[in-house]
Structures are given as C-alpha cells and as structure tokens.
Scaffold this motif. Structure first.
Motif, mmCIF file in Angstrom:
data_model
loop_
_atom_site.group_PDB
_atom_site.id
_atom_site.type_symbol
_atom_site.label_atom_id
_atom_site.label_comp_id
_atom_site.label_asym_id
_atom_site.label_seq_id
_atom_site.Cartn_x
_atom_site.Cartn_y
_atom_site.Cartn_z
ATOM 1 N N GLU A 1 1.194 -0.995 -0.253
ATOM 2 C CA GLU A 1 0.122 -0.206 0.246
ATOM 3 C C GLU A 1 0.789 1.311 -0.172
ATOM 4 O O GLU A 1 0.175 2.534 0.108
ATOM 5 N N THR A 2 1.621 1.388 -0.305
ATOM 6 C CA THR A 2 3.353 2.073 -0.400
ATOM 7 C C THR A 2 3.019 2.848 -1.311
ATOM 8 O O THR A 2 2.894 3.984 -1.728
ATOM 9 N N TYR A 3 2.158 2.194 -2.189
ATOM 10 C CA TYR A 3 1.910 3.097 -3.633
ATOM 11 C C TYR A 3 0.349 2.923 -3.865
ATOM 12 O O TYR A 3 -0.566 2.787 -3.881
ATOM 13 N N ASP A 4 -0.063 4.584 -4.783
ATOM 14 C CA ASP A 4 -1.061 4.918 -4.672
ATOM 15 C C ASP A 4 -1.795 4.058 -5.767
ATOM 16 O O ASP A 4 -1.122 4.240 -6.867
ATOM 17 N N VAL A 5 -3.113 3.287 -5.834
ATOM 18 C CA VAL A 5 -4.097 2.898 -7.145
ATOM 19 C C VAL A 5 -4.978 3.603 -7.281
ATOM 20 O O VAL A 5 -5.877 3.440 -6.682
ATOM 21 N N GLU A 6 -4.550 2.959 -9.134
ATOM 22 C CA GLU A 6 -6.222 3.788 -9.487
ATOM 23 C C GLU A 6 -6.062 3.152 -10.120
ATOM 24 O O GLU A 6 -5.456 3.011 -12.114
ATOM 25 N N VAL A 7 -7.466 3.567 -10.811
ATOM 26 C CA VAL A 7 -7.954 1.739 -11.936
ATOM 27 C C VAL A 7 -8.715 2.884 -12.922
ATOM 28 O O VAL A 7 -9.927 3.784 -12.311
ATOM 29 N N PHE A 8 -8.573 2.638 -14.107
ATOM 30 C CA PHE A 8 -9.264 3.244 -14.873
ATOM 31 C C PHE A 8 -9.852 2.305 -15.909
ATOM 32 O O PHE A 8 -9.483 1.516 -16.516
ATOM 33 N N GLU A 9 -11.240 2.783 -16.721
ATOM 34 C CA GLU A 9 -11.504 1.931 -17.664
ATOM 35 C C GLU A 9 -12.279 2.668 -18.546
ATOM 36 O O GLU A 9 -13.284 3.616 -18.389
ATOM 37 N N ALA A 10 -12.909 2.196 -20.221
ATOM 38 C CA ALA A 10 -13.405 2.916 -21.023
ATOM 39 C C ALA A 10 -13.953 1.554 -21.585
ATOM 40 O O ALA A 10 -13.702 1.264 -22.192
ATOM 41 N N HIS A 11 -15.820 2.266 -22.009
ATOM 42 C CA HIS A 11 -16.219 1.695 -22.531
ATOM 43 C C HIS A 11 -17.030 2.331 -23.828
ATOM 44 O O HIS A 11 -17.414 3.472 -23.764
ATOM 45 N N HIS A 12 -17.964 1.762 -25.473
ATOM 46 C CA HIS A 12 -19.097 2.092 -25.784
ATOM 47 C C HIS A 12 -20.200 3.161 -24.741
ATOM 48 O O HIS A 12 -20.466 2.616 -23.452
ATOM 49 N N LYS A 13 -20.440 4.120 -25.725
ATOM 50 C CA LYS A 13 -21.833 4.586 -24.716
ATOM 51 C C LYS A 13 -23.189 3.648 -24.382
ATOM 52 O O LYS A 13 -23.648 4.771 -23.600
ATOM 53 N N LEU A 14 -23.350 2.321 -24.971
ATOM 54 C CA LEU A 14 -24.365 1.739 -24.598
ATOM 55 C C LEU A 14 -24.039 0.974 -23.633
ATOM 56 O O LEU A 14 -25.296 0.441 -22.683
ATOM 57 N N LYS A 15 -23.619 0.977 -22.640
ATOM 58 C CA LYS A 15 -23.088 0.261 -21.718
ATOM 59 C C LYS A 15 -23.412 0.851 -20.452
ATOM 60 O O LYS A 15 -23.541 2.048 -20.156
ATOM 61 N N VAL A 16 -24.287 0.280 -19.696
ATOM 62 C CA VAL A 16 -25.147 0.523 -18.792
ATOM 63 C C VAL A 16 -24.873 0.711 -17.315
ATOM 64 O O VAL A 16 -25.014 1.198 -16.114
ATOM 65 N N ASP A 17 -22.837 -0.208 -17.113
ATOM 66 C CA ASP A 17 -23.274 -0.425 -15.406
ATOM 67 C C ASP A 17 -21.974 0.457 -16.071
ATOM 68 O O ASP A 17 -21.110 0.397 -16.471
ATOM 69 N N ALA A 18 -21.589 1.155 -14.211
ATOM 70 C CA ALA A 18 -20.415 1.494 -13.959
ATOM 71 C C ALA A 18 -19.714 1.805 -12.415
ATOM 72 O O ALA A 18 -20.418 1.701 -11.965
ATOM 73 N N PRO A 19 -19.112 1.471 -12.319
ATOM 74 C CA PRO A 19 -17.743 1.098 -13.068
ATOM 75 C C PRO A 19 -17.630 -0.125 -14.249
ATOM 76 O O PRO A 19 -18.592 -1.354 -13.220
ATOM 77 N N SER A 20 -17.217 -0.537 -14.747
ATOM 78 C CA SER A 20 -17.332 -1.963 -15.899
ATOM 79 C C SER A 20 -17.231 -2.921 -14.784
ATOM 80 O O SER A 20 -16.520 -3.039 -13.518
ATOM 81 N N GLY A 21 -17.855 -4.348 -15.043
ATOM 82 C CA GLY A 21 -17.007 -5.890 -13.756
ATOM 83 C C GLY A 21 -15.577 -6.087 -14.000
ATOM 84 O O GLY A 21 -15.169 -6.406 -13.196
ATOM 85 N N THR A 22 -15.598 -5.447 -15.401
ATOM 86 C CA THR A 22 -13.716 -6.058 -14.912
ATOM 87 C C THR A 22 -12.495 -5.406 -14.069
ATOM 88 O O THR A 22 -11.965 -5.236 -13.670
ATOM 89 N N ALA A 23 -13.188 -3.677 -14.363
ATOM 90 C CA ALA A 23 -12.547 -2.784 -13.246
ATOM 91 C C ALA A 23 -13.113 -2.852 -12.058
ATOM 92 O O ALA A 23 -12.206 -2.745 -10.977
ATOM 93 N N LEU A 24 -14.049 -2.692 -11.869
ATOM 94 C CA LEU A 24 -13.940 -3.603 -10.287
ATOM 95 C C LEU A 24 -13.439 -5.394 -9.807
ATOM 96 O O LEU A 24 -12.809 -4.805 -8.855
#
Length: 264
Positions: A142-165
């Motif tokens: 935990e000495t490094y800060d972690v950020e998760v970024f994700e991008a998907h098409h405009k029709l995706k209805v949930d966020a963040p994506s299941g993969t990002a989670l």
C-alpha cells in the motif's frame, strides 16, 4: 456439448453463436432472446449469414435441450435464466455484470445445484492481467497509490465495469482488504488530499470502445501501468467456450475464470 446462448440477437450473442458454430466439439442447441424481440422465430445464424436450424425463442423451457447456457445479458434477465437452468439441470456461464448483493447471493445459491462459471470478464488476457495485478499488489503493497481507469462504448449501462471492479478486488484481496472498504468512486469539488490505501476508479463512456482497462500503481519517482485493451469481443467468446468446456467436469459449484485457466 449442447450450448444455449442468451441474448442471441445482441452483439455478444451473435459473436458467441459464431464461435460455437466454429467449434468442432460444441453444438448450438438453443438461442434465447427477450420477449418482444424482433428476432423471435428467426434462424439464430441469420445475422451472420448462416443457417443453423435453431430458431430464436423467448421460451425458457427450451433450455431442457441444452447442457450449458452462456449468458451475457442484464442482471434481471440472467436471474430469470438461473431459475430455469436449475429447473432443467443446465450449467451456466455468466458474463453479465452489474449484479447487486442479492443477485450474487442468488448465483451462489444456484451453484449448489448446477455448475456455474461467474466472472467479471471471460477474456483469457484479462484474467492473466488479474494475476499480474496480484503480483504487483503483493510486491508494492500500500506504499503505492492505486487508480483504476476503464473505458467502454456509450451503450454500456453499468459503471464501473465488472472488469474494473474485478481489478480492484484482485488488488484489495492481495492487501487483505474488502474492496467496498477502500474504493473511491466519486471525486468532485474540494476532496482533500488522497488517502493512502484507497483505490480510485474513473470511467469513460463513448463511441464504440470495446473495452480498455488500466491499473496505475503510483509511487515516489515512478508509475507502473498494467493495461488490457480489447479490439474485438472475440476474446470474450473464446474464453466463454473454455468456461463451458470446464463445466463439463463439474456438476455443481461456483467457479471463475481463474479456476478455468488454472491460475489459482
């Protein structure tokens, strides 16, 4: 192995149908779509220029003719399919995302009766990425800060994506934490300094982006980025077929793609 496809007229459904038709050891047995779909009654292979003899139906009892259902639909639809799969003793590959706690509990309960592979992403490459994240999280702690970024098409209805989670969960699990306790989903206004040990999430929705995910490990004087980019849904289909074959050896129980790929 007789395969059923849910959401047969959707983009992922068509890709799955094409993949099953191209597999020498699998047979397309059932194609499902929601009631009222214009595809009902049409040949499942029509959108890809094939004749399969399997007509798309909204009758869930058709699942009696299948061994495994592959489902990339919506949580409410998948939960209906789960009930039918238990009734007809049909195993299930779930690529649907966006389940709440009660939905996940329903999947777990059904796995006492049938074999289920439930994963946030069926791509082999994404699941290798999960493993790489565990290695990085274990070494960097935990000495490094972690950020998760994700991008998907405009029709995706949930966020963040299941993969990002799923990426966040892999890191949190390695740290011995629950993701719900350390995730940050909302940053707006004066947020103050970043709190150590948290995992931040950010999301882009637009155009026809198939899927892009990056985990950033930001430390003093350096940044490590672990990225997976999907150029096509074909990788999700290929992983789903591997999951279906895996279930051929398991009459019940809940598994994920780490089990399928032997990464645990």
């Amino acid at each position: 192995m007789r395969i059923a496809i849910a959401g047969a007229n959707g983009r992922m459904g068509r890709m799955l149908i094409e993949a099953v038709l191209g597999a020498h050891d699998l047979t397309l047995a059932v194609a499902l779509d929601h009631a009222g779909s214009p595809a009902i009654g049409r040949d499942a292979g029509e959108p890809i220029g094939r004749t399969t003899g399997v007509l798309i139906t909204d009758q869930l009892d058709a699942l009696a003719g299948a061994d495994v259902l592959i489902d990339f639909t919506r949580p409410e639809g998948t939960l209906e399919h789960i009930t039918a799969c238990v009734r007809h003793n049909v195993k299930l590959v779930i690529g649907t995302t966006g389940f709440d706690a009660s939905g996940k509990a329903a999947i777990k309960a059904a796995s006492q009766h049938i074999g289920i592979v439930f994963a946030p992403n069926m791509s082999v490459g994404v699941n290798v990425t999960f493993k790489l994240l565990e290695v990085a999280a274990r070494i960097l702690q935990e000495t490094y800060d972690v950020e998760v970024f994700e991008a998907h098409h405009k029709l995706k209805v949930d966020a963040p994506s299941g993969t990002a989670l799923g990426m966040g969960e892999a890191i949190a699990r390695t740290w011995g934490k629950e993701l719900d306790d350390i995730a940050v989903f909302d940053r707006h206004g004066v947020t103050g300094e970043r709190e150590a040990g948290k995992i931040g999430f950010s999301v882009v929705r637009g155009g026809d982006i198939v899927g892009e995910h990056t985990a950033y490990f930001c430390g003093p004087g350096e940044r490590i980025e672990i990225t997976h980019r999907s150029a096509s849904r074909v990788n999700y289909a290929a992983g789903s077929l591997r999951a279906a074959r895996f279930l051929g050896e398991h009459s019940n129980g809940q598994f994920d793609m780490q089990d399928v790929l032997g990464l645990k």
